[in-house]
Motif scaffolding. Sequence first.
Motif, PDB file in Angstrom:
ATOM      1  N   PRO A   9     -31.192 -53.775  -8.389  1.00 53.82           N
ATOM      2  CA  PRO A   9     -30.591 -54.055  -7.080  1.00 53.82           C
ATOM      3  C   PRO A   9     -30.835 -55.500  -6.642  1.00 53.82           C
ATOM      4  CG  PRO A   9     -31.804 -51.988  -7.023  1.00 53.82           C
ATOM      5  CD  PRO A   9     -32.112 -52.629  -8.357  1.00 53.82           C
ATOM      6  N   LEU A  10     -29.831 -56.113  -6.062  1.00 52.87           N
ATOM      7  CA  LEU A  10     -29.944 -57.505  -5.606  1.00 52.87           C
ATOM      8  C   LEU A  10     -30.797 -57.568  -4.343  1.00 52.87           C
ATOM      9  CD1 LEU A  10     -28.886 -60.481  -5.888  1.00 52.87           C
ATOM     10  CD2 LEU A  10     -27.066 -59.803  -4.306  1.00 52.87           C
ATOM     11  N   PHE A  92     -20.673 -55.386  -6.957  1.00 57.26           N
ATOM     12  CA  PHE A  92     -20.215 -56.083  -8.145  1.00 57.26           C
ATOM     13  C   PHE A  92     -21.436 -56.570  -8.912  1.00 57.26           C
ATOM     14  CE2 PHE A  92     -20.557 -60.686  -7.000  1.00 57.26           C
ATOM     15  CZ  PHE A  92     -20.777 -60.586  -5.630  1.00 57.26           C
ATOM     16  N   LEU A  93     -21.184 -57.045 -10.122  1.00 53.48           N
ATOM     17  CA  LEU A  93     -22.276 -57.404 -11.030  1.00 53.48           C
ATOM     18  C   LEU A  93     -22.515 -58.915 -10.960  1.00 53.48           C
ATOM     19  CD1 LEU A  93     -24.017 -55.756 -12.934  1.00 53.48           C
ATOM     20  CD2 LEU A  93     -22.298 -56.088 -14.736  1.00 53.48           C
ATOM     21  N   PHE A 110     -27.998 -58.291 -11.698  1.00 52.13           N
ATOM     22  CA  PHE A 110     -28.180 -57.643 -10.400  1.00 52.13           C
ATOM     23  C   PHE A 110     -26.911 -56.884 -10.043  1.00 52.13           C
ATOM     24  CE2 PHE A 110     -32.072 -59.791  -9.371  1.00 52.13           C
ATOM     25  CZ  PHE A 110     -31.978 -61.028 -10.004  1.00 52.13           C
ATOM     26  N   LEU A 111     -27.100 -55.749  -9.384  1.00 51.75           N
ATOM     27  CA  LEU A 111     -25.978 -55.010  -8.812  1.00 51.75           C
ATOM     28  C   LEU A 111     -26.064 -55.191  -7.297  1.00 51.75           C
ATOM     29  CD1 LEU A 111     -23.601 -53.086  -9.523  1.00 51.75           C
ATOM     30  CD2 LEU A 111     -25.171 -51.165  -9.029  1.00 51.75           C
ATOM     31  N   THR A 112     -24.992 -55.694  -6.701  1.00 53.87           N
ATOM     32  CA  THR A 112     -25.038 -55.936  -5.254  1.00 53.87           C
ATOM     33  C   THR A 112     -24.933 -54.619  -4.495  1.00 53.87           C
ATOM     34  OG1 THR A 112     -22.641 -56.100  -4.993  1.00 53.87           O
ATOM     35  CG2 THR A 112     -23.815 -58.132  -5.607  1.00 53.87           C
ATOM     36  N   GLN A 113     -25.432 -54.642  -3.267  1.00 54.70           N
ATOM     37  CA  GLN A 113     -25.113 -53.554  -2.344  1.00 54.70           C
ATOM     38  C   GLN A 113     -23.656 -53.752  -1.915  1.00 54.70           C
ATOM     39  OE1 GLN A 113     -27.187 -50.960  -1.352  1.00 54.70           O
ATOM     40  NE2 GLN A 113     -28.417 -51.823  -3.024  1.00 54.70           N
ATOM     41  N   ILE A 161     -24.976 -55.891 -20.824  1.00 47.04           N
ATOM     42  CA  ILE A 161     -25.460 -55.755 -19.453  1.00 47.04           C
ATOM     43  C   ILE A 161     -25.135 -54.348 -18.967  1.00 47.04           C
ATOM     44  CG2 ILE A 161     -25.472 -56.711 -17.120  1.00 47.04           C
ATOM     45  CD1 ILE A 161     -26.325 -58.748 -19.245  1.00 47.04           C
ATOM     46  N   ARG A 162     -26.192 -53.595 -18.651  1.00 47.85           N
ATOM     47  CA  ARG A 162     -26.005 -52.208 -18.240  1.00 47.85           C
ATOM     48  C   ARG A 162     -26.238 -52.045 -16.734  1.00 47.85           C
ATOM     49  NH1 ARG A 162     -29.473 -49.204 -23.061  1.00 47.85           N
ATOM     50  NH2 ARG A 162     -28.027 -49.691 -24.783  1.00 47.85           N
ATOM     51  N   LEU A 163     -25.622 -51.031 -16.162  1.00 49.19           N
ATOM     52  CA  LEU A 163     -25.877 -50.716 -14.758  1.00 49.19           C
ATOM     53  C   LEU A 163     -27.174 -49.906 -14.666  1.00 49.19           C
ATOM     54  CD1 LEU A 163     -22.324 -49.750 -13.444  1.00 49.19           C
ATOM     55  CD2 LEU A 163     -23.486 -51.976 -13.410  1.00 49.19           C
ATOM     56  N   PRO A 164     -27.854 -49.985 -13.506  1.00 52.27           N
ATOM     57  CA  PRO A 164     -29.081 -49.180 -13.373  1.00 52.27           C
ATOM     58  C   PRO A 164     -28.755 -47.688 -13.375  1.00 52.27           C
ATOM     59  CG  PRO A 164     -28.524 -50.276 -11.294  1.00 52.27           C
ATOM     60  CD  PRO A 164     -27.564 -50.768 -12.315  1.00 52.27           C
ATOM     61  N   GLY A 165     -29.753 -46.899 -13.717  1.00 52.96           N
ATOM     62  CA  GLY A 165     -29.620 -45.442 -13.566  1.00 52.96           C
ATOM     63  C   GLY A 165     -28.945 -44.749 -14.694  1.00 52.96           C
TER      64      GLY A 165
END
Length: 165
Positions: A9-10, A92-93, A110-113, A161-165
């Motif tokens: 998370p950013l 967005f990434l 980072f993945l933004t809110q 680049i992977r997304l969290p979770g």
Amino acid sequence: MSRVVTARPLTRESFAAFGDVIDAGGENHYPINAGKTERYHALARPEATGPDGHVLISLARATPYDVPLALTMVERHPLGSQAFVPLSPRPFLVVVCPDEDGRPGLPHAFLTQPGQGVNYARNTWHGVLTPIGAPQDFLIVDRGGDGNNLEEFFFADPYEIRLPG
Ligand SMILES: NC(=O)N[C@@H](O)C(=O)O
Ligand code: NI
């Protein structure tokens, strides 16, 4: 062989070495217009250097990327900062790299809110604008003027680049 980086998370703190987070979470905010509006002040300071350097405001209508993202290239803008603020509340990434003797080091993802934007500090290695899941419009605040304001670095092996979770 792909090298894997997982986005987190950013946050202002984790992004501080690379630039600014643009959202309504800054400390410096105050009412204006007789209290009808809250101003979140000076979230970032655009920088525009070099010959005829000036700040531009543009719009981007961006097409989403597949995730996991194959990161083959990062770029930087030696003459100015670059901010992206989404015009719709979708994450967005964001990918940035520290500079190591003129080359990008290990990527940080980072993945933004939803709604959060970023301002890349001048000369910060970053991936290109990367919406995910749906087309997305962004406001861009960056540098115009003469001279070359783009340096690209292509990785010999892509990062995944992977997304969290
Ligand atoms: N070129 C442009 O406007 N965008 C890139 O610099 C980018 O970071 O996506
Ligand atoms: Ni850029």
